[in-house]
Enzyme design. Structure first.
Site, short mmCIF file in Angstrom:
data_model
loop_
_atom_site.label_atom_id
_atom_site.label_comp_id
_atom_site.label_asym_id
_atom_site.label_seq_id
_atom_site.Cartn_x
_atom_site.Cartn_y
_atom_site.Cartn_z
CE LYS A 115 -11.33 1.77 7.72
NZ LYS A 115 -11.79 1.81 6.35
CE LYS A 207 -7.08 8.21 8.48
NZ LYS A 207 -7.16 6.99 7.70
CE LYS A 210 -14.77 9.08 3.53
NZ LYS A 210 -14.58 7.96 2.63
P1 TYM Z 1 -11.16 6.59 1.72
O1 TYM Z 1 -12.54 6.54 1.19
O2 TYM Z 1 -10.96 6.38 3.18
O3 TYM Z 1 -10.50 7.98 1.37
C1 TYM Z 1 -10.56 8.51 0.05
C2 TYM Z 1 -9.25 9.22 -0.26
O4 TYM Z 1 -9.02 10.27 0.69
C3 TYM Z 1 -7.71 10.11 1.26
N1 TYM Z 1 -7.75 10.57 2.66
C4 TYM Z 1 -6.95 11.51 3.16
N2 TYM Z 1 -5.97 12.26 2.61
C5 TYM Z 1 -5.35 13.16 3.40
N3 TYM Z 1 -5.66 13.34 4.71
C6 TYM Z 1 -6.63 12.62 5.31
N4 TYM Z 1 -6.94 12.81 6.59
C7 TYM Z 1 -7.33 11.65 4.53
N5 TYM Z 1 -8.33 10.78 4.80
C8 TYM Z 1 -8.58 10.12 3.63
C9 TYM Z 1 -7.41 8.64 1.17
O5 TYM Z 1 -6.02 8.38 1.22
C10 TYM Z 1 -8.03 8.28 -0.18
O6 TYM Z 1 -7.12 8.59 -1.22
N6 TYM Z 1 -9.19 2.17 0.50
C11 TYM Z 1 -9.57 3.48 -0.01
C12 TYM Z 1 -10.54 3.43 -1.17
C13 TYM Z 1 -10.12 2.59 -2.33
C14 TYM Z 1 -9.13 2.90 -3.28
C15 TYM Z 1 -9.12 1.81 -4.21
C16 TYM Z 1 -8.25 3.98 -3.42
C17 TYM Z 1 -10.67 1.38 -2.67
N7 TYM Z 1 -10.06 0.92 -3.83
C18 TYM Z 1 -8.24 1.79 -5.28
C19 TYM Z 1 -7.38 3.95 -4.52
C20 TYM Z 1 -7.37 2.87 -5.43
C21 TYM Z 1 -10.19 4.27 1.12
O7 TYM Z 1 -10.70 3.71 2.05
O8 TYM Z 1 -10.21 5.60 0.91
#
Ligand code: TYM
Length: 345
Positions: A115, A207, A210
């Site tokens: 990032k 991957k 967003k």
């Molecule tokens: P974020 O917002 O990027 O994504 C949310 C969830 O979607 C999953 N994900 C995917 N799974 C499969 N294939 C993909 N291409 C894909 N893209 C995203 C992510 O693994 C996630 O589960 N850091 C985290 C948010 C967060 C969080 C937490 C998660 C903050 N605090 C505590 C769990 C526990 C994030 O940026 O997810």
């Protein structure tokens, strides 16, 4: 190690469009878990501002992620659904964990490197310590299990390392405060199912994300039927028909991705899909994929639109969830203050 009551926590960032990867890798699985466990699902708005956000758009997206949680079938009465910034203990615990985690640990985080890119000196400090805030999100509820996609695995490992170091560093005080051998659980990631890493529709080595510049790389949860059909039809594939067995997908990342997406959408396995579609040309398989995707995602998009028309209702859900989350977080934070040696009245 003490045993901890099972509790699920997970979070989703309100940045950019929610896509099929978020849905299949995480949000869809949140729904299944609510039948068996107490679950806390959080819109992590404080994580979102680690990169610049337009305040108006951020507000809209916080409500949109909440709408998605509700539209997929998460019950906000049985579970806790809230946004992170309304529970100040996340930030408070993150500070304590900033003092527990080591700089060397954060330097290894691949997501920060991705990032921050080349201009690392110019990245926000928040982006750098993001994994500590994530650890605080989980540990402030002493959550035992966290459903996430594959890309969050390293952050979950860091969460365990931070919890373990806190338990070790303060072992004597933890025991003296009456918490036995360990105050924080060593949280387990739940990374399961055929779609733990959904890939871009344009490039099977990237991957689905967003932030990808091309909207054709992803299916957004709010896409209508025509857009879904168009995007899958344009999805990159190879010239071979589908194999009859999973081994035949090796070295064919785009084919593997579409089969995994299909399997996850119908709650099946890759083997099931290949049993039914092995030997098919992509033109035919993509048609079948569009049909299942539209039948599963169409109602979710419709319900999200309906919910978004009543932001007052969404805000009330978040307010109620935040009150209930605060009660748990407050108790943890008081214990942490006692363990660390802060004076409180
Ligand atoms: P974020 O917002 O990027 O994504 C949310 C969830 O979607 C999953 N994900 C995917 N799974 C499969 N294939 C993909 N291409 C894909 N893209 C995203 C992510 O693994 C996630 O589960 N850091 C985290 C948010 C967060 C969080 C937490 C998660 C903050 N605090 C505590 C769990 C526990 C994030 O940026 O997810």
């Amino acid at each position: 190690m003490s045993s901890f009551p099972q509790r699920i926590f997970s979070g989703v960032q309100p940045t950019g469009n929610l896509h099929l990867g978020n849905y299949l890798g995480a949000i869809k699985r949140f729904v299944a878990l609510q039948a068996d466990f107490p679950c806390i699902y959080c819109v992590v708005d404080m994580h979102a501002i680690t990169i610049p956000q337009d305040p108006k758009e951020l507000r809209r997206q916080i409500r949109e992620v909440t709408a998605a949680f509700l539209a997929v079938g998460i019950d906000p009465v049985k579970n806790i659904v809230f946004n992170q910034s309304q529970v100040h203990e996340h930030a408070e615990l993150a500070w304590v964990l900033n003092c527990v985690a080591r700089i060397g640990w954060l330097n290894r985080m691949t997501q920060f490197k991705e990032k921050a890119g080349k201009d690392r000196e110019n990245a926000s400090v928040g982006l750098y310590v993001y994994p500590n805030l994530m650890a605080a999100d989980i540990l402030v509820y002493r959550a035992t299990h966290v459903p996430v996609g594959e890309d969050q695995k390293q952050h979950l490992e860091l969460t365990r390392d931070v919890a373990q170091k806190f338990n070790n560093d303060f072992a004597e005080s933890i025991a003296a405060c009456g918490f036995g051998e360990a105050f924080f659980p060593l949280t387990e990631p739940l990374i399961a199912g055929p779609a733990t890493r959904v890939m871009s529709l344009r490039d099977g080595s990237k991957k689905m994300s967003k932030s990808d510049a091309s909207d054709y790389s992803r299916i957004n949860l709010t896409d209508d039927a025509d857009t879904i059909a168009q995007k899958f039809r344009k999805a990159k594939t190879d010239p071979e028909p589908l194999p009859g067995e999973a081994a035949g997908l090796e070295g064919r990342p785009e084919a593997e991705n579409l089969v995994a997406i299909y399997a996850a959408l119908v709650d099946g396995t890759v083997e099931d899909v290949l049993r039914d579609h092995g030997g098919a040309q992509f033109s035919a398989f993509k048609g079948a994929l569009v049909d299942v995707a539209v039948s599963k995602l169409g109602p979710i998009a419709g319900e999200m639109r309906r919910l978004m028309a009543d932001p007052g209702h969404i805000d009330a859900v978040l307010a109620d969830g935040s009150r209930r989350a605060s009660a748990i977080a407050h108790e943890t934070m008081n214990a942490v203050k006692d363990i660390v040696g802060f004076v409180r009245s």
